[in-house]
Design a protein around this motif. Structure first.
Motif, PDB file in Angstrom:
ATOM      1  N   THR A   6       0.674  37.547 -58.399  1.00 27.68           N
ATOM      2  CA  THR A   6       0.489  36.237 -57.752  1.00 27.68           C
ATOM      3  C   THR A   6       0.964  36.281 -56.307  1.00 27.68           C
ATOM      4  O   THR A   6       0.254  35.855 -55.383  1.00 27.68           O
ATOM      5  CB  THR A   6       1.251  35.145 -58.522  1.00 27.68           C
ATOM      6  N   PRO A  51      -2.919  30.685 -57.877  1.00 28.41           N
ATOM      7  CA  PRO A  51      -2.483  29.838 -58.997  1.00 28.41           C
ATOM      8  C   PRO A  51      -3.166  30.198 -60.312  1.00 28.41           C
ATOM      9  O   PRO A  51      -2.543  30.133 -61.385  1.00 28.41           O
ATOM     10  CB  PRO A  51      -2.860  28.423 -58.545  1.00 28.41           C
ATOM     11  N   ALA A  52      -4.452  30.575 -60.246  1.00 25.01           N
ATOM     12  CA  ALA A  52      -5.162  30.981 -61.461  1.00 25.01           C
ATOM     13  C   ALA A  52      -4.567  32.258 -62.032  1.00 25.01           C
ATOM     14  O   ALA A  52      -4.467  32.425 -63.256  1.00 25.01           O
ATOM     15  CB  ALA A  52      -6.653  31.169 -61.165  1.00 25.01           C
ATOM     16  N   ALA A 107      -1.422  33.167 -61.730  1.00 23.83           N
ATOM     17  CA  ALA A 107      -0.159  32.763 -62.347  1.00 23.83           C
ATOM     18  C   ALA A 107      -0.396  32.194 -63.745  1.00 23.83           C
ATOM     19  O   ALA A 107       0.365  32.473 -64.683  1.00 23.83           O
ATOM     20  CB  ALA A 107       0.549  31.736 -61.464  1.00 23.83           C
ATOM     21  N   THR A 108      -1.461  31.415 -63.885  1.00 19.53           N
ATOM     22  CA  THR A 108      -1.807  30.853 -65.193  1.00 19.53           C
ATOM     23  C   THR A 108      -2.141  31.950 -66.194  1.00 19.53           C
ATOM     24  O   THR A 108      -1.684  31.930 -67.340  1.00 19.53           O
ATOM     25  CB  THR A 108      -3.003  29.886 -65.061  1.00 19.53           C
ATOM     26  N   VAL A 109      -2.932  32.927 -65.758  1.00 13.44           N
ATOM     27  CA  VAL A 109      -3.310  34.033 -66.639  1.00 13.44           C
ATOM     28  C   VAL A 109      -2.076  34.847 -67.045  1.00 13.44           C
ATOM     29  O   VAL A 109      -1.907  35.202 -68.219  1.00 13.44           O
ATOM     30  CB  VAL A 109      -4.356  34.936 -65.963  1.00 13.44           C
ATOM     31  N   SER A 136       0.847  33.928 -67.445  1.00 16.66           N
ATOM     32  CA  SER A 136       1.632  33.182 -68.428  1.00 16.66           C
ATOM     33  C   SER A 136       0.877  33.008 -69.749  1.00 16.66           C
ATOM     34  O   SER A 136       1.383  33.362 -70.816  1.00 16.66           O
ATOM     35  CB  SER A 136       1.992  31.803 -67.862  1.00 16.66           C
ATOM     36  N   ALA A 137      -0.362  32.500 -69.666  1.00 21.36           N
ATOM     37  CA  ALA A 137      -1.102  32.144 -70.879  1.00 21.36           C
ATOM     38  C   ALA A 137      -1.560  33.349 -71.680  1.00 21.36           C
ATOM     39  O   ALA A 137      -1.679  33.290 -72.910  1.00 21.36           O
ATOM     40  CB  ALA A 137      -2.308  31.278 -70.505  1.00 21.36           C
TER      41      ALA A 137
END
Length: 340
Positions: A15, A171-172, A174-176, A178-179
């Motif tokens: 990120t 940001p996308a 960072a989402t990946v 985590s998720a």
């Protein structure tokens, strides 16, 4: 000088790396004369992970209506003049001897280097460089590969007149990160102990399949191969059984391949933007978002697979290993400002 860090550390800083990169690349592009590439057939030259990025870049250029082809140096030695009217040379370090060789042969046409920084032999040779500023990385390319993809995506959008908000990418990511962590761990456990692993995808996902195969070979020391989706249907899957593994990347025929191969008893992983595919016995499904840009979506794909590979490396007891086999003739010495 590149700071070498552990594989997991490199993936974890994606990120940050991509945020720095998108800003640096946008600024650098403003100082480059891209008109020299207008109307020309563009060759993208790369080796190792950079060749996989070249495949993705050439495909995106063609999708944008610009004639382009990806080449390894082997394709180009003594034949650069027949290959393209302009070149984008890819080397994260800027020290790959083979890329410098063929760019020296292509001195009569426009050349642009895409590298981690601007103080290296390749950038000096081409005279024009797009520095990704991707920073610290592992020997198994993590930020280096995604940084190159990012630079290519922004560059190609500029060449083609496309509009995409690259600020949405970090940001996308960072989402990946985590998720996808939990399903990535499940995928790694499913693939643990495989004798070989095939990775299947189409378009830029085929480029990522080749990069994923390199990561598994380098970081986990397991034989792996990247395959084009349709090509895979014509025989290569015949070797799959309970001892081997499969990773499919995509939303089309790749889904059925993953389901079918899991049904054959082969541990399978599907990385997809679809949300209607259910996991099953011997099938782990990792759903990722889409940003609507070919290269940005490719970055989300490969980062997901980087997470899987990190867990596989740990499970194999190979955390933070370095390469066993070093070649002495593939890198040029770092550029010095005192040398011409």
């Amino acid at each position: 000088m590149l700071k070498r860090i552990g594989y997991r550390q490199a993936v974890a800083r994606q990120t940050e790396s991509l945020e720095i990169g998108r800003r640096s690349v946008a600024v650098a592009l403003d100082s480059l004369d891209l008109q020299t590439f207008a109307g020309k057939t563009i060759g993208l030259a790369g080796i190792g992970a950079s060749y996989q990025a070249a495949l993705a870049g050439a495909l995106y250029l063609r999708a944008c209506g610009i004639r382009a082809f990806a080449y390894t140096p082997t394709d180009l030695y003594g034949r650069t003049s027949a290959a393209a009217d302009a070149f984008i040379a890819l080397s994260a370090s800027g020290q790959s001897r083979e890329i410098s060789d063929v760019m020296r042969e292509a001195s009569a046409v426009p050349r642009l280097a895409v590298c981690r920084g601007s103080d290296n032999p390749l950038a000096t040779l081409t005279g024009a460089v797009l520095a990704t500023d991707s920073g610290a990385d592992n020997g198994a390319s993590s930020t280096g590969y995604t940084g190159t993809l990012l630079a290519l995506g922004i560059l190609i959008d500029r060449l083609a007149g496309n509009s995409f908000n690259w600020a949405t990418l970090p940001p996308a990511v960072a989402t990946v990160l985590s998720a996808a962590q939990q399903p990535a761990g499940q995928a790694a456990r499913l693939l643990q102990g495989r004798t070989s692993i095939d990775i299947v995808g189409a378009g830029v996902s085929f480029a990522n399949a080749g990069e994923a195969a390199m990561l598994i070979r380098e970081a986990v020391r397991v034989p792996a191969s990247g395959w084009d989706t349709l090509n895979y249907l014509h025989g290569p899957m015949e070797s799959q059984d309970a001892a081997t593994g499969l990773i499919c990347i995509g939303d089309g025929r790749e889904v059925k391949i993953a389901q079918d191969v899991a049904g054959f008893g082969c541990p399978s992983v599907l990385v997809t933007r679809r949300n209607d595919v259910s996991p099953a016995d011997r099938l782990v499904v990792i759903s990722i978002p889409t940003l609507g840009n070919t290269i940005a979506d490719a970055i989300l794909e490969i980062i997901t697979i980087q997470l899987v590979v990190g867990d596989m490396q740990d499970a194999a007891g190979l955390t933070d290993i370095v390469f066993r086999y070093r070649q002495t003739d593939t890198k040029l010495k770092p550029w010095s400002p005192t040398e011409v």
